[in-house]
Design a protein around this motif. Structure first.
Motif, mmCIF file in Angstrom:
data_model
loop_
_atom_site.group_PDB
_atom_site.id
_atom_site.type_symbol
_atom_site.label_atom_id
_atom_site.label_comp_id
_atom_site.label_asym_id
_atom_site.label_seq_id
_atom_site.Cartn_x
_atom_site.Cartn_y
_atom_site.Cartn_z
ATOM 1 N N SER A 60 11.922 -13.930 14.511
ATOM 2 C CA SER A 60 12.512 -13.739 15.842
ATOM 3 C C SER A 60 13.611 -14.745 16.173
ATOM 4 N N TYR A 61 13.643 -15.884 15.491
ATOM 5 C CA TYR A 61 14.630 -16.927 15.818
ATOM 6 C C TYR A 61 15.401 -17.341 14.571
ATOM 7 N N VAL A 62 16.581 -17.950 14.801
ATOM 8 C CA VAL A 62 17.283 -18.565 13.673
ATOM 9 C C VAL A 62 16.559 -19.884 13.384
ATOM 10 N N ARG A 63 16.147 -20.050 12.117
ATOM 11 C CA ARG A 63 15.235 -21.156 11.806
ATOM 12 C C ARG A 63 15.800 -22.541 12.100
ATOM 13 N N SER A 64 17.131 -22.648 12.056
ATOM 14 C CA SER A 64 17.663 -24.013 12.223
ATOM 15 C C SER A 64 17.935 -24.359 13.685
ATOM 16 N N GLU B 142 17.590 -24.967 17.884
ATOM 17 C CA GLU B 142 16.678 -25.781 18.691
ATOM 18 C C GLU B 142 15.559 -24.954 19.305
ATOM 19 N N SER B 143 15.888 -23.709 19.748
ATOM 20 C CA SER B 143 14.818 -22.936 20.400
ATOM 21 C C SER B 143 13.695 -22.610 19.404
ATOM 22 N N TYR B 144 14.078 -22.404 18.126
ATOM 23 C CA TYR B 144 13.039 -22.158 17.107
ATOM 24 C C TYR B 144 12.109 -23.369 17.006
ATOM 25 N N LYS B 145 12.742 -24.553 16.952
ATOM 26 C CA LYS B 145 11.936 -25.766 16.785
ATOM 27 C C LYS B 145 11.046 -26.008 18.005
ATOM 28 N N THR B 146 11.637 -25.799 19.193
ATOM 29 C CA THR B 146 10.846 -26.026 20.407
ATOM 30 C C THR B 146 9.659 -25.072 20.461
ATOM 31 N N LYS B 147 9.962 -23.811 20.148
ATOM 32 C CA LYS B 147 8.911 -22.794 20.239
ATOM 33 C C LYS B 147 7.819 -23.065 19.185
ATOM 34 N N LEU B 148 8.251 -23.382 17.969
ATOM 35 C CA LEU B 148 7.259 -23.615 16.925
ATOM 36 C C LEU B 148 6.401 -24.837 17.261
ATOM 37 N N GLY B 149 7.053 -25.885 17.758
ATOM 38 C CA GLY B 149 6.308 -27.082 18.155
ATOM 39 C C GLY B 149 5.263 -26.739 19.202
ATOM 40 N N ALA B 150 5.670 -25.942 20.190
ATOM 41 C CA ALA B 150 4.744 -25.578 21.267
ATOM 42 C C ALA B 150 3.575 -24.765 20.726
ATOM 43 N N GLU B 151 3.885 -23.828 19.824
ATOM 44 C CA GLU B 151 2.828 -22.977 19.262
ATOM 45 C C GLU B 151 1.850 -23.798 18.420
ATOM 46 N N LEU B 152 2.389 -24.731 17.638
ATOM 47 C CA LEU B 152 1.510 -25.538 16.784
ATOM 48 C C LEU B 152 0.606 -26.427 17.634
ATOM 49 N N ARG B 153 1.162 -26.899 18.745
ATOM 50 C CA ARG B 153 0.321 -27.725 19.641
ATOM 51 C C ARG B 153 -0.779 -26.861 20.253
#
Ligand code: SF4
Length: 457
Positions: free
Chosen positions: A11-15, A17-28
Protein backbone atom coordinates in the motif's frame (compact mmCIF):
# COMPACT_ATOMS: atom_id res chain seq x y z
CA UNK A 1 3.79 -9.19 11.93
CA UNK A 2 4.89 -10.34 8.49
CA UNK A 3 1.34 -9.98 7.24
CA UNK A 4 1.34 -6.34 8.32
CA UNK A 5 4.70 -5.87 6.61
CA UNK A 6 3.22 -7.33 3.44
CA UNK A 7 0.13 -5.15 3.65
CA UNK A 8 2.04 -1.92 4.09
CA UNK A 9 4.68 -2.85 1.52
CA UNK A 10 1.95 -3.06 -1.07
CA UNK A 11 0.00 0.00 0.00
CA UNK A 12 2.93 2.41 0.51
CA UNK A 13 6.23 3.27 -1.13
CA UNK A 14 8.68 1.46 1.13
CA UNK A 15 11.18 4.27 1.40
CA UNK A 16 8.81 7.09 2.29
CA UNK A 17 8.10 8.51 5.70
CA UNK A 18 4.43 7.51 5.88
CA UNK A 19 5.43 3.86 5.33
CA UNK A 20 7.91 4.05 8.18
CA UNK A 21 5.50 5.83 10.50
CA UNK A 22 2.72 3.40 9.77
CA UNK A 23 4.92 0.33 10.10
CA UNK A 24 6.37 1.61 13.37
CA UNK A 25 2.87 2.17 14.73
CA UNK A 26 1.70 -1.28 13.65
CA UNK A 27 4.73 -3.02 15.16
CA UNK A 28 4.16 -1.20 18.44
CA UNK A 29 0.51 -2.21 18.35
CA UNK A 30 1.52 -5.83 17.84
CA UNK A 31 4.09 -5.51 20.64
CA UNK A 32 6.78 -6.71 18.26
CA UNK A 33 10.18 -6.09 19.90
CA UNK A 34 11.72 -4.34 16.92
CA UNK A 35 13.86 -2.19 19.17
CA UNK A 36 15.08 -5.07 21.31
CA UNK A 37 18.66 -4.54 20.17
CA UNK A 38 18.60 -0.86 21.06
CA UNK A 39 16.91 -1.58 24.36
CA UNK A 40 19.18 -4.50 25.08
CA UNK A 41 16.17 -6.64 25.92
CA UNK A 42 17.55 -10.17 25.94
CA UNK A 43 14.22 -11.97 26.51
CA UNK A 44 12.50 -10.11 23.68
CA UNK A 45 15.37 -10.88 21.32
CA UNK A 46 15.31 -14.52 22.31
CA UNK A 47 11.60 -14.78 21.51
CA UNK A 48 12.15 -12.97 18.25
CA UNK A 49 14.89 -15.41 17.28
CA UNK A 50 12.86 -18.46 18.22
CA UNK A 51 9.83 -17.29 16.28
CA UNK A 52 12.01 -16.51 13.27
CA UNK A 53 13.48 -20.01 13.24
CA UNK A 54 10.09 -21.65 13.67
CA UNK A 55 8.81 -19.62 10.74
CA UNK A 56 11.82 -20.75 8.71
CA UNK A 57 10.73 -24.32 9.29
CA UNK A 58 7.15 -23.58 8.36
CA UNK A 59 7.93 -21.42 5.35
CA UNK A 60 10.66 -23.47 3.72
CA UNK A 61 8.19 -26.02 2.46
CA UNK A 62 7.39 -24.66 -0.99
CA UNK A 63 8.76 -22.17 -3.48
CA UNK A 64 5.75 -19.87 -2.97
CA UNK A 65 6.13 -19.86 0.80
CA UNK A 66 9.87 -19.29 0.61
CA UNK A 67 9.47 -16.34 -1.75
CA UNK A 68 6.79 -14.73 0.41
CA UNK A 69 8.76 -15.21 3.60
CA UNK A 70 11.98 -13.83 2.07
CA UNK A 71 10.24 -10.71 0.81
CA UNK A 72 8.62 -9.88 4.15
CA UNK A 73 11.77 -10.64 6.13
CA UNK A 74 13.74 -8.35 3.79
CA UNK A 75 11.31 -5.49 4.30
CA UNK A 76 11.24 -5.97 8.05
CA UNK A 77 15.03 -6.07 8.26
CA UNK A 78 15.37 -2.93 6.12
CA UNK A 79 13.03 -1.07 8.43
CA UNK A 80 14.74 -2.28 11.60
CA UNK A 81 18.19 -1.58 10.26
CA UNK A 82 17.29 1.99 9.35
CA UNK A 83 15.80 2.54 12.79
CA UNK A 84 19.11 1.76 14.52
CA UNK A 85 21.39 4.46 15.83
CA UNK A 86 24.75 4.89 14.08
CA UNK A 87 26.65 3.01 16.74
CA UNK A 88 24.16 0.13 16.88
CA UNK A 89 24.21 -0.10 13.11
CA UNK A 90 27.96 -0.44 13.23
CA UNK A 91 27.64 -3.05 15.97
CA UNK A 92 25.11 -4.95 13.89
CA UNK A 93 27.34 -4.91 10.80
CA UNK A 94 30.22 -6.28 12.81
CA UNK A 95 28.01 -8.89 14.38
CA UNK A 96 26.87 -10.24 11.01
CA UNK A 97 30.41 -10.18 9.66
CA UNK A 98 29.81 -7.41 7.18
CA UNK A 99 33.00 -5.52 7.64
CA UNK A 100 31.78 -2.17 6.43
CA UNK A 101 33.39 0.59 8.31
CA UNK A 102 31.85 4.02 8.65
CA UNK A 103 34.45 6.56 7.52
CA UNK A 104 35.56 9.29 9.86
CA UNK A 105 34.31 12.87 9.56
CA UNK A 106 37.82 13.96 8.62
CA UNK A 107 38.08 11.52 5.75
CA UNK A 108 34.61 12.44 4.60
CA UNK A 109 35.49 16.12 4.50
CA UNK A 110 38.64 15.31 2.62
CA UNK A 111 36.70 13.31 0.01
CA UNK A 112 33.59 15.52 0.06
CA UNK A 113 34.01 16.72 -3.49
CA UNK A 114 34.57 13.25 -4.95
CA UNK A 115 31.69 11.83 -2.94
CA UNK A 116 29.40 14.60 -4.14
CA UNK A 117 30.45 14.13 -7.79
CA UNK A 118 30.17 10.34 -7.75
CA UNK A 119 27.03 9.79 -5.71
CA UNK A 120 23.92 10.65 -7.71
CA UNK A 121 21.02 12.16 -5.79
CA UNK A 122 23.13 13.68 -2.99
CA UNK A 123 23.68 17.41 -2.65
CA UNK A 124 26.85 18.67 -0.95
CA UNK A 125 24.83 19.36 2.19
CA UNK A 126 23.52 15.80 2.17
CA UNK A 127 27.03 14.46 1.68
CA UNK A 128 28.04 16.34 4.81
CA UNK A 129 25.07 14.96 6.76
CA UNK A 130 25.14 11.32 5.60
CA UNK A 131 27.33 8.58 6.93
CA UNK A 132 29.49 6.84 4.33
CA UNK A 133 30.76 3.30 4.57
CA UNK A 134 33.89 1.82 3.07
CA UNK A 135 32.76 -1.38 1.37
CA UNK A 136 34.79 -4.01 -0.49
CA UNK A 137 33.97 -4.00 -4.21
CA UNK A 138 32.61 -7.54 -4.17
CA UNK A 139 29.75 -6.38 -1.92
CA UNK A 140 28.98 -3.29 -3.98
CA UNK A 141 29.04 -4.71 -7.50
CA UNK A 142 25.56 -3.45 -8.34
CA UNK A 143 26.36 0.05 -7.11
CA UNK A 144 29.60 0.55 -8.95
CA UNK A 145 28.21 -1.10 -12.07
CA UNK A 146 25.43 1.51 -12.02
CA UNK A 147 28.03 4.24 -11.28
CA UNK A 148 26.32 5.19 -8.06
CA UNK A 149 29.34 5.27 -5.74
CA UNK A 150 32.80 6.72 -5.43
CA UNK A 151 35.59 4.13 -5.79
CA UNK A 152 39.11 4.45 -4.40
CA UNK A 153 41.83 1.89 -3.73
CA UNK A 154 39.53 -1.09 -4.26
CA UNK A 155 36.78 0.22 -1.97
CA UNK A 156 33.38 1.69 -2.71
CA UNK A 157 32.27 4.64 -0.54
CA UNK A 158 28.62 3.87 0.01
CA UNK A 159 26.18 6.32 1.58
CA UNK A 160 23.96 5.05 4.34
CA UNK A 161 20.87 5.18 2.12
CA UNK A 162 22.46 2.50 -0.11
CA UNK A 163 23.95 0.40 2.67
CA UNK A 164 20.60 -1.09 3.62
CA UNK A 165 20.32 -2.54 0.09
CA UNK A 166 23.68 -4.30 0.53
CA UNK A 167 22.68 -5.57 3.96
CA UNK A 168 19.30 -6.85 2.79
CA UNK A 169 20.76 -8.44 -0.36
CA UNK A 170 23.32 -10.17 1.77
CA UNK A 171 20.61 -11.34 4.13
CA UNK A 172 18.44 -12.49 1.23
CA UNK A 173 21.26 -14.67 -0.12
CA UNK A 174 21.93 -16.17 3.30
CA UNK A 175 18.30 -16.71 4.22
CA UNK A 176 17.49 -18.17 0.84
CA UNK A 177 20.31 -20.69 1.21
CA UNK A 178 19.26 -21.46 4.77
CA UNK A 179 15.66 -22.06 3.68
CA UNK A 180 16.81 -24.44 0.97
CA UNK A 181 18.93 -26.33 3.50
CA UNK A 182 16.08 -26.42 6.01
CA UNK A 183 13.75 -27.76 3.33
CA UNK A 184 16.20 -30.60 2.74
CA UNK A 185 16.20 -31.60 6.38
CA UNK A 186 12.41 -31.40 6.65
CA UNK A 187 11.71 -35.12 6.25
CA UNK A 188 13.56 -35.89 9.48
CA UNK A 189 11.81 -33.04 11.32
CA UNK A 190 8.43 -34.05 10.00
CA UNK A 191 8.78 -37.47 11.53
CA UNK A 192 8.66 -35.75 14.92
CA UNK A 193 5.02 -35.97 15.88
CA UNK A 194 5.27 -32.94 18.17
CA UNK A 195 6.47 -30.64 15.41
CA UNK A 196 4.75 -32.04 12.38
CA UNK A 197 1.19 -30.72 13.00
CA UNK A 198 2.52 -27.31 13.96
CA UNK A 199 4.64 -27.01 10.85
CA UNK A 200 1.96 -28.26 8.51
CA UNK A 201 -0.46 -25.63 9.65
CA UNK A 202 1.58 -22.64 10.65
CA UNK A 203 2.05 -21.27 7.16
CA UNK A 204 -1.68 -21.22 6.56
CA UNK A 205 -2.99 -21.07 10.07
CA UNK A 206 -5.75 -18.66 10.83
CA UNK A 207 -6.24 -17.22 14.26
CA UNK A 208 -9.13 -14.84 13.78
CA UNK A 209 -12.79 -15.56 14.59
CA UNK A 210 -13.91 -18.89 13.15
CA UNK A 211 -17.44 -17.74 12.28
CA UNK A 212 -18.83 -20.85 13.86
CA UNK A 213 -20.93 -18.94 16.41
CA UNK A 214 -23.85 -18.12 14.23
CA UNK A 215 -25.64 -15.33 15.99
CA UNK A 216 -27.13 -14.67 12.62
CA UNK A 217 -28.46 -18.20 12.20
CA UNK A 218 -31.89 -18.22 10.70
CA UNK A 219 -31.85 -14.51 10.02
CA UNK A 220 -31.36 -14.81 6.31
CA UNK A 221 -33.80 -16.30 3.84
CA UNK A 222 -32.95 -18.46 0.84
CA UNK A 223 -34.45 -15.82 -1.42
CA UNK A 224 -31.77 -13.35 -0.34
CA UNK A 225 -28.84 -15.49 -1.41
CA UNK A 226 -28.80 -14.45 -5.08
CA UNK A 227 -28.70 -10.77 -4.15
CA UNK A 228 -26.13 -11.36 -1.40
CA UNK A 229 -23.92 -13.25 -3.85
CA UNK A 230 -23.66 -10.18 -6.04
CA UNK A 231 -23.30 -7.57 -3.32
CA UNK A 232 -21.66 -9.16 -0.33
CA UNK A 233 -19.95 -12.40 -1.33
CA UNK A 234 -16.22 -12.42 -1.98
CA UNK A 235 -15.25 -13.51 -5.46
CA UNK A 236 -14.60 -17.13 -4.41
CA UNK A 237 -18.14 -17.56 -3.11
CA UNK A 238 -19.73 -15.55 -5.90
CA UNK A 239 -18.02 -17.91 -8.35
CA UNK A 240 -19.27 -20.98 -6.50
CA UNK A 241 -22.80 -19.63 -6.26
CA UNK A 242 -22.91 -18.85 -9.97
CA UNK A 243 -21.51 -22.28 -10.88
CA UNK A 244 -24.12 -23.92 -8.68
CA UNK A 245 -26.96 -21.94 -10.27
CA UNK A 246 -25.63 -22.58 -13.79
CA UNK A 247 -24.80 -26.27 -13.45
CA UNK A 248 -27.18 -27.29 -10.62
CA UNK A 249 -24.24 -29.15 -9.15
CA UNK A 250 -20.92 -28.58 -7.42
CA UNK A 251 -18.20 -31.12 -6.92
CA UNK A 252 -17.20 -31.96 -3.38
CA UNK A 253 -14.48 -29.29 -2.97
CA UNK A 254 -17.02 -26.66 -3.95
CA UNK A 255 -19.74 -28.08 -1.73
CA UNK A 256 -17.41 -28.07 1.25
CA UNK A 257 -16.13 -24.53 0.72
CA UNK A 258 -19.47 -23.00 -0.19
CA UNK A 259 -21.62 -25.07 2.17
CA UNK A 260 -19.58 -24.10 5.23
CA UNK A 261 -19.50 -20.46 4.14
CA UNK A 262 -23.30 -20.43 3.88
CA UNK A 263 -23.52 -22.03 7.28
CA UNK A 264 -21.27 -19.25 8.58
CA UNK A 265 -23.46 -16.50 7.18
CA UNK A 266 -26.45 -17.95 8.95
CA UNK A 267 -28.14 -20.75 7.00
CA UNK A 268 -29.80 -23.25 9.30
CA UNK A 269 -29.47 -26.96 8.63
CA UNK A 270 -33.04 -27.10 7.32
CA UNK A 271 -32.37 -24.19 4.99
CA UNK A 272 -29.12 -25.74 3.78
CA UNK A 273 -30.87 -29.01 2.98
CA UNK A 274 -33.62 -27.19 1.12
CA UNK A 275 -31.16 -24.92 -0.72
CA UNK A 276 -28.90 -27.70 -2.00
CA UNK A 277 -31.74 -30.08 -2.76
CA UNK A 278 -33.71 -27.55 -4.79
CA UNK A 279 -30.69 -26.78 -6.88
CA UNK A 280 -29.43 -30.33 -7.34
CA UNK A 281 -32.77 -31.75 -8.43
CA UNK A 282 -32.91 -29.15 -11.16
CA UNK A 283 -29.90 -30.98 -12.62
CA UNK A 284 -29.17 -34.67 -12.95
CA UNK A 285 -29.72 -35.66 -9.31
CA UNK A 286 -33.20 -36.82 -8.33
CA UNK A 287 -34.69 -36.25 -4.89
CA UNK A 288 -34.05 -39.81 -3.78
CA UNK A 289 -30.40 -39.73 -4.81
CA UNK A 290 -29.99 -36.40 -3.06
CA UNK A 291 -31.46 -37.71 0.18
CA UNK A 292 -29.26 -40.79 0.06
CA UNK A 293 -26.03 -39.31 -1.29
CA UNK A 294 -25.86 -35.69 -0.24
CA UNK A 295 -28.18 -34.92 2.66
CA UNK A 296 -26.07 -36.97 5.05
CA UNK A 297 -22.97 -34.94 4.31
CA UNK A 298 -24.81 -31.67 4.86
CA UNK A 299 -26.12 -32.88 8.22
CA UNK A 300 -22.61 -34.06 8.98
CA UNK A 301 -21.16 -30.60 8.34
CA UNK A 302 -23.69 -29.20 10.82
CA UNK A 303 -22.49 -31.66 13.42
CA UNK A 304 -25.59 -33.83 13.30
CA UNK A 305 -23.96 -37.02 12.06
CA UNK A 306 -20.77 -39.00 12.59
CA UNK A 307 -18.46 -37.45 15.13
CA UNK A 308 -20.88 -34.55 15.56
CA UNK A 309 -18.23 -31.96 14.99
CA UNK A 310 -19.58 -28.52 14.27
CA UNK A 311 -17.40 -27.65 11.27
CA UNK A 312 -16.25 -24.10 10.73
CA UNK A 313 -16.04 -22.20 7.44
CA UNK A 314 -12.69 -22.11 5.67
CA UNK A 315 -10.35 -19.16 6.11
CA UNK A 316 -8.65 -17.49 3.14
CA UNK A 317 -5.35 -19.14 3.97
CA UNK A 318 -6.91 -22.56 3.98
CA UNK A 319 -8.60 -21.89 0.65
CA UNK A 320 -5.49 -20.41 -0.88
CA UNK A 321 -3.00 -22.95 0.40
CA UNK A 322 -4.77 -26.28 0.25
CA UNK A 323 -6.70 -28.44 -2.19
CA UNK A 324 -6.22 -26.48 -5.42
CA UNK A 325 -9.10 -26.86 -7.88
CA UNK A 326 -8.77 -29.08 -10.95
CA UNK A 327 -10.74 -28.95 -14.14
CA UNK A 328 -14.47 -28.90 -13.47
CA UNK A 329 -13.97 -27.52 -9.95
CA UNK A 330 -15.10 -24.08 -8.89
CA UNK A 331 -13.67 -23.95 -5.40
CA UNK A 332 -10.41 -22.24 -4.39
CA UNK A 333 -9.53 -18.57 -4.47
CA UNK A 334 -9.97 -16.96 -7.90
CA UNK A 335 -7.13 -14.54 -7.15
CA UNK A 336 -4.80 -17.48 -6.50
CA UNK A 337 -6.14 -20.20 -8.72
CA UNK A 338 -7.61 -18.50 -11.82
CA UNK A 339 -5.68 -17.83 -14.95
CA UNK A 340 -5.04 -14.02 -14.98
CA UNK A 341 -6.77 -13.62 -18.34
CA UNK A 342 -9.88 -15.41 -17.08
CA UNK A 343 -9.79 -13.40 -13.88
CA UNK A 344 -9.60 -10.22 -15.93
CA UNK A 345 -12.61 -11.26 -17.99
CA UNK A 346 -14.56 -12.12 -14.87
CA UNK A 347 -13.78 -8.76 -13.29
CA UNK A 348 -14.77 -6.99 -16.50
CA UNK A 349 -18.08 -8.84 -16.51
CA UNK A 350 -18.61 -7.65 -12.92
CA UNK A 351 -18.12 -4.06 -14.13
CA UNK A 352 -14.89 -3.41 -12.24
CA UNK A 353 -13.29 -0.33 -13.86
CA UNK A 354 -10.18 -0.99 -16.02
CA UNK A 355 -7.83 0.88 -13.64
CA UNK A 356 -9.13 -1.25 -10.74
CA UNK A 357 -8.61 -4.44 -12.75
CA UNK A 358 -5.03 -3.38 -13.47
CA UNK A 359 -4.41 -2.80 -9.75
CA UNK A 360 -5.93 -6.17 -8.85
CA UNK A 361 -3.87 -7.99 -11.47
CA UNK A 362 -0.71 -6.29 -10.24
CA UNK A 363 -1.42 -7.50 -6.70
CA UNK A 364 -2.12 -11.00 -8.00
CA UNK A 365 1.16 -10.93 -9.93
CA UNK A 366 2.96 -10.08 -6.68
CA UNK A 367 1.11 -13.01 -5.03
CA UNK A 368 -0.84 -10.69 -2.70
CA UNK A 369 -4.10 -12.56 -3.14
CA UNK A 370 -5.91 -11.30 -0.05
CA UNK A 371 -4.90 -7.75 -0.85
CA UNK A 372 -6.28 -8.23 -4.36
CA UNK A 373 -9.51 -9.35 -2.70
CA UNK A 374 -9.47 -6.26 -0.45
CA UNK A 375 -9.11 -4.12 -3.56
CA UNK A 376 -12.09 -5.95 -5.08
CA UNK A 377 -14.05 -5.17 -1.92
CA UNK A 378 -13.13 -1.47 -2.13
CA UNK A 379 -14.10 -1.26 -5.78
CA UNK A 380 -17.40 -3.08 -5.39
CA UNK A 381 -18.34 -1.11 -2.27
CA UNK A 382 -17.01 2.21 -3.47
CA UNK A 383 -14.77 2.84 -0.47
CA UNK A 384 -11.18 4.08 -0.53
CA UNK A 385 -9.86 2.01 2.33
CA UNK A 386 -11.67 -0.96 3.80
CA UNK A 387 -10.00 -0.38 7.14
CA UNK A 388 -9.54 -4.06 8.03
CA UNK A 389 -7.24 -6.83 7.02
CA UNK A 390 -9.11 -9.52 5.13
CA UNK A 391 -8.51 -13.05 6.31
CA UNK A 392 -11.79 -14.87 5.93
CA UNK A 393 -14.59 -15.03 3.34
CA UNK A 394 -17.17 -14.75 6.13
CA UNK A 395 -15.39 -11.65 7.41
CA UNK A 396 -15.81 -10.22 3.90
CA UNK A 397 -19.54 -10.92 4.09
CA UNK A 398 -19.96 -9.45 7.56
CA UNK A 399 -18.02 -6.30 6.70
CA UNK A 400 -19.91 -5.89 3.45
CA UNK A 401 -23.26 -6.20 5.20
CA UNK A 402 -22.18 -3.76 7.86
CA UNK A 403 -21.21 -1.24 5.23
CA UNK A 404 -24.30 -1.72 3.12
CA UNK A 405 -26.64 -1.53 6.08
CA UNK A 406 -24.92 1.48 7.59
CA UNK A 407 -23.41 -0.56 10.43
CA UNK A 408 -26.70 -1.55 11.97
CA UNK A 409 -27.76 -5.14 11.36
CA UNK A 410 -24.63 -7.11 12.09
CA UNK A 411 -23.29 -4.88 14.79
CA UNK A 412 -23.17 -7.62 17.36
CA UNK A 413 -21.21 -10.02 15.21
CA UNK A 414 -18.87 -7.26 14.20
CA UNK A 415 -17.96 -6.19 17.64
CA UNK A 416 -17.10 -9.72 18.55
CA UNK A 417 -15.27 -10.38 15.31
CA UNK A 418 -13.48 -7.08 15.69
CA UNK A 419 -12.20 -8.06 19.08
CA UNK A 420 -11.08 -11.41 17.94
CA UNK A 421 -9.43 -9.84 14.94
CA UNK A 422 -7.48 -7.64 17.24
CA UNK A 423 -6.55 -10.70 19.12
CA UNK A 424 -5.39 -12.16 15.87
CA UNK A 425 -3.36 -9.09 15.11
CA UNK A 426 -1.79 -8.68 18.46
CA UNK A 427 1.56 -10.32 18.67
CA UNK A 428 1.02 -12.70 21.49
CA UNK A 429 3.80 -14.41 19.74
CA UNK A 430 4.29 -18.10 19.65
CA UNK A 431 1.92 -19.03 22.43
CA UNK A 432 -1.13 -17.53 20.88
CA UNK A 433 -0.09 -18.81 17.51
CA UNK A 434 0.25 -22.35 18.57
CA UNK A 435 -2.98 -22.71 20.49
CA UNK A 436 -5.37 -21.96 17.66
CA UNK A 437 -3.15 -23.80 15.26
CA UNK A 438 -3.40 -26.94 17.23
CA UNK A 439 -7.15 -26.55 17.44
CA UNK A 440 -7.15 -26.02 13.68
CA UNK A 441 -5.19 -29.18 13.45
CA UNK A 442 -7.84 -31.11 15.29
CA UNK A 443 -10.52 -29.57 13.16
CA UNK A 444 -8.59 -30.38 10.01
CA UNK A 445 -8.07 -33.95 11.06
CA UNK A 446 -11.76 -34.24 11.65
CA UNK A 447 -12.52 -32.54 8.38
CA UNK A 448 -10.66 -35.27 6.63
CA UNK A 449 -13.30 -37.55 8.06
CA UNK A 450 -15.98 -35.29 6.70
CA UNK A 451 -14.38 -35.17 3.26
CA UNK A 452 -14.80 -38.90 3.05
CA UNK A 453 -18.55 -38.33 3.08
CA UNK A 454 -18.25 -36.00 0.13
CA UNK A 455 -16.68 -38.45 -2.24
CA UNK A 456 -19.69 -38.54 -4.52
CA UNK A 457 -19.36 -35.87 -7.18
FE1 SF4 B 1 -12.17 -15.75 -1.08
FE2 SF4 B 1 -10.24 -15.04 0.61
FE3 SF4 B 1 -9.71 -15.45 -1.99
FE4 SF4 B 1 -11.09 -13.33 -1.19
S1 SF4 B 1 -8.95 -13.81 -0.70
S2 SF4 B 1 -11.59 -14.65 -2.91
S3 SF4 B 1 -12.27 -14.18 0.49
S4 SF4 B 1 -10.38 -16.98 -0.50
Amino acid sequence: VLKVVENLGVSYVRSNESYKTKLGAELRKLKFPYKALAEDDYEARRKDHISHFILRLAYCQSEDLRRWFLQQEMDLLRYRFNELTDSLRQKFLEHVNLSFEAISEDLKNELANELYMSTPGLSMTKVKEQMFYKVGLADAVDLFRARRVFIKDGFAYVPLKEIDAIVTNNYRAKLSKALALTARSLPSIQSDERLQPLLNHLSHSYIGPDYSVQKNTGKISLEQIDAFSMKSFPLCMRQLHKALRDNHHLRHGGRMQYGLFLKGIGLTLEQALEFWKKEFIRGKVDADKFDKGYAYSIRHSYGKEGRRTDYTPYSCMKIIMSNPPSQGDYHGCPFRHSDPELLKQKLQSYKIPPSGITQILELVKGMHYQLACQKYFELTHDVDDIGFSLNHPNQYFVESQRLLSGGRELKKELSSSGNSQQKCNSQESMNSNSTPTSSNTTADAELEGLEAYFTED
